[in-house]
Design an enzyme around this catalytic site. Structure first.
Site, PDB file in Angstrom:
ATOM      1  N   GLY A  64       2.459   2.356  10.847  1.00 60.26           N
ATOM      2  CA  GLY A  64       3.405   3.461  10.701  1.00 60.26           C
ATOM      3  C   GLY A  64       4.100   3.847  11.993  1.00 60.26           C
ATOM      4  N   GLU A  88      -5.454  -4.866  10.440  1.00 63.52           N
ATOM      5  CA  GLU A  88      -4.427  -3.850  10.666  1.00 63.52           C
ATOM      6  C   GLU A  88      -4.717  -3.112  11.973  1.00 63.52           C
ATOM      7  OE1 GLU A  88      -2.412  -2.660   6.726  1.00 63.52           O
ATOM      8  OE2 GLU A  88      -4.176  -1.405   6.948  1.00 63.52           O
ATOM      9  N   ASN A 134       0.868  -1.179   0.000  1.00 64.75           N
ATOM     10  CA  ASN A 134       0.000   0.000   0.000  1.00 64.75           C
ATOM     11  C   ASN A 134       0.902   1.225   0.000  1.00 64.75           C
ATOM     12  OD1 ASN A 134      -1.847   2.015   0.375  1.00 64.75           O
ATOM     13  ND2 ASN A 134      -2.512   1.358   2.422  1.00 64.75           N
ATOM     14  N   TRP A 135       1.033   1.823  -1.183  1.00 69.52           N
ATOM     15  CA  TRP A 135       1.940   2.980  -1.294  1.00 69.52           C
ATOM     16  C   TRP A 135       1.358   4.218  -0.610  1.00 69.52           C
ATOM     17  CZ3 TRP A 135       3.953   3.113  -7.090  1.00 69.52           C
ATOM     18  CH2 TRP A 135       4.724   1.963  -7.335  1.00 69.52           C
ATOM     19  N   LYS A 136       0.063   4.205  -0.319  1.00 69.72           N
ATOM     20  CA  LYS A 136      -0.619   5.382   0.238  1.00 69.72           C
ATOM     21  C   LYS A 136      -0.347   6.585  -0.668  1.00 69.72           C
ATOM     22  CE  LYS A 136      -0.383   3.193   4.729  1.00 69.72           C
ATOM     23  NZ  LYS A 136      -0.318   3.312   6.186  1.00 69.72           N
ATOM     24  N   SER A 185       3.459  -2.137  10.356  1.00 66.12           N
ATOM     25  CA  SER A 185       4.915  -2.186  10.561  1.00 66.12           C
ATOM     26  C   SER A 185       5.539  -3.524  10.164  1.00 66.12           C
ATOM     27  CB  SER A 185       5.269  -1.816  12.005  1.00 66.12           C
ATOM     28  OG  SER A 185       4.835  -0.492  12.290  1.00 66.12           O
ATOM     29  N   HIS A 220      -9.647   1.069   4.588  1.00 65.04           N
ATOM     30  CA  HIS A 220      -8.398   1.257   5.327  1.00 65.04           C
ATOM     31  C   HIS A 220      -8.660   2.196   6.505  1.00 65.04           C
ATOM     32  CE1 HIS A 220      -4.325   2.449   6.340  1.00 65.04           C
ATOM     33  NE2 HIS A 220      -3.929   1.363   5.715  1.00 65.04           N
ATOM     34  N   GLU A 266      -7.122   4.616   7.608  1.00 62.06           N
ATOM     35  CA  GLU A 266      -6.930   6.048   7.301  1.00 62.06           C
ATOM     36  C   GLU A 266      -8.156   6.610   6.588  1.00 62.06           C
ATOM     37  OE1 GLU A 266      -3.167   5.466   5.341  1.00 62.06           O
ATOM     38  OE2 GLU A 266      -2.289   4.909   7.263  1.00 62.06           O
ATOM     39  N   GLY A 282       2.774  -0.938   4.347  1.00 58.26           N
ATOM     40  CA  GLY A 282       2.894   0.473   3.990  1.00 58.26           C
ATOM     41  C   GLY A 282       4.347   0.851   3.767  1.00 58.26           C
ATOM     42  N   GLY A 283       4.969   1.423   4.780  1.00 59.38           N
ATOM     43  CA  GLY A 283       6.309   1.996   4.659  1.00 59.38           C
ATOM     44  C   GLY A 283       7.329   1.102   3.967  1.00 59.38           C
TER      45      GLY A 283
HETATM   46  P1  13P Z   1       2.936   0.409   7.753  1.00 60.95           P
HETATM   47  O1  13P Z   1       3.432  -0.865   7.122  1.00 60.95           O
HETATM   48  O2  13P Z   1       3.674   1.627   7.274  1.00 60.95           O
HETATM   49  O3  13P Z   1       2.821   0.305   9.238  1.00 60.95           O
HETATM   50  O4  13P Z   1       1.428   0.613   7.199  1.00 60.95           O
HETATM   51  C1  13P Z   1       0.540  -0.422   7.287  1.00 60.95           C
HETATM   52  C2  13P Z   1      -0.640  -0.076   6.475  1.00 60.95           C
HETATM   53  O5  13P Z   1      -1.397   0.809   6.811  1.00 60.95           O
HETATM   54  C3  13P Z   1      -0.842  -0.804   5.210  1.00 60.95           C
HETATM   55  O6  13P Z   1      -2.105  -0.565   4.701  1.00 60.95           O
END
Ligand code: 13P
Length: 253
Positions: A175, A169, A9-11, A215, A97, A99, A236-237
Site C-alpha cells: 500500500g 509480501e 485481496n480486496w481487504k 504495490s 496476512h 495486517e 491489494g489496491g
Molecule cells: P497493495 O497491492 O495495495 O500494496 O497490497 C498488497 C497486499 O497486502 C495484498 O495482500
C-alpha cells in the site's frame, strides 16, 4: 508444474454493489487462462457466496476468504471457521496476512493451526510472510522469513506443503507504492524456495507456488512475474480496478 496465480485481496473495501460490478467486469472481460494459471478473489466474508456464484463456470477462477479462525468452532463471536468456508464451497483462504499479524496479533503458532484446519477441509491456505522495513534495513530479512515459514509450515509433510500457496509480501511495499524491485522479489523467492528445498527436497520445493505482494499494478506485473521464482501476485489496491487487475492476470506466465 506449479500454478501461476493472480490473487486479488480486496481487504475491507467495496460495498456488495461495487464488488459485484468489479467482479462482473473482470469475469466478463474475455480473459483466456491456461490450465496452469488461475485468478483468485479474496473478498470480504459477506460476499463469499455471491462472488462464488459469479465466478462459477470459469474453471480457473476461484473465491478466497481473507481469514479463518484457528479453532474449529465455539464461542468466538464474529469469527468465521474453516467448516463454514467448506460448507459454502470455498477452496482458498488467506492465512497470516501482515495486517492480521499486526492488528490482530496473530502468532506463527496460531497460523500453523489455521493452515492445518484449512488443509483438513481441502481449503488451500495462501500463507503470507514478509518482513517489516526495520528488518530489511538490518539486512536480516532472509532469516526473518525463514522463521515464519519454519514455525507455521514446517510441521507439514511433503504432500501437505505442496497444497499450500506462499505469498511473500514485504510490509514496506504494501500500500505504499514502493514495490520491491524485480531483483529483490526474485532474490527472496529463490531464498524461500531454497528453504523449502532444504526441508522437503528440491522436487517438492519446485511444486510450490510463491506469489509476490506489495504495490503490484498493471504497469509492473510483467517484470515482476517474469522472474523465475515468482509465480504471480497477491494484489491489494490495484485489484479494486477491473482494468488493472485484468492486466495483472494477463501478465501471468
Ligand atoms: P497493495 O497491492 O495495495 O500494496 O497490497 C498488497 C497486499 O497486502 C495484498 O495482500
Amino acid at each position: 508444474m506449479r500454478k501461476q496465480i493472480a490473487a486479488a485481496n480486496w481487504k475491507m473495501n467495496n460495498t456488495l454493489e461495487e464488488g459485484t460490478k468489479l467482479l462482473n467486469e473482470i469475469v466478463g472481460s474475455g480473459l483466456q487462462l491456461s490450465d496452469n494459471q488461475c485468478a483468485i478473489f479474496a473478498v470480504p466474508s459477506p460476499y463469499l457466496i455471491s462472488a462464488d456464484q459469479q465466478v462459477a463456470g470459469n474453471s480457473n477462477m476461484f473465491v478466497a476468504a481473507q481469514n479463518c479462525h484457528h479453532k474449529t468452532s465455539g464461542a468466538y463471536t464474529g469469527e468465521v471457521s474453516v467448516d463454514m468456508l467448506a460448507s459454502i464451497n470455498i477452496h482458498y483462504c488467506l492465512v497470516g496476512h501482515s495486517e492480521r499479524r499486526e492488528y490482530f496479533a496473530e502468532s506463527n503458532q496460531q497460523l500453523a493451526e489455521k493452515v492445518d484446519l484449512c488443509l483438513s477441509k481441502e481449503i488451500t491456505p495462501i500463507f503470507c510472510c514478509g518482513e517489516p522495513l526495520s528488518i530489511r534495513d538490518e539486512n536480516i530479512q532472509n532469516d526473518y522469513v525463514a522463521v515464519q515459514l519454519n514455525e507455521s509450515l514446517f510441521h507439514l509433510d511433503a504432500d501437505a506443503i505442496q497444497k499450500v500457496v506462499i505469498a511473500y509480501e514485504p510490509i514496506w511495499a504494501i500500500g505504499t507504492g514502493k514495490t520491491a524491485t524485480a531483483a529483490q522479489a526474485q532474490e527472496m523467492h529463490a531464498h524461500i524456495r531454497s528453504v523449502l528445498a532444504n526441508q522437503f527436497g528440491n522436487a517438492v520445493a519446485d511444486n510450490v507456488s510463491i506469489l509476490y505482494g506489495g504495490s503490484v499494478k498493471g504497469a509492473n506485473a510483467n517484470e515482476i512475474f517474469s522472474q523465475p521464482d515468482v509465480d504471480g501476485g497477491l494484489v491489494g489496491g490495484a485489484s479494486l480496478i477491473a482494468s488493472e487487475f485484468v492486466q495483472i492476470i494477463k501478465a501471468l506466465k
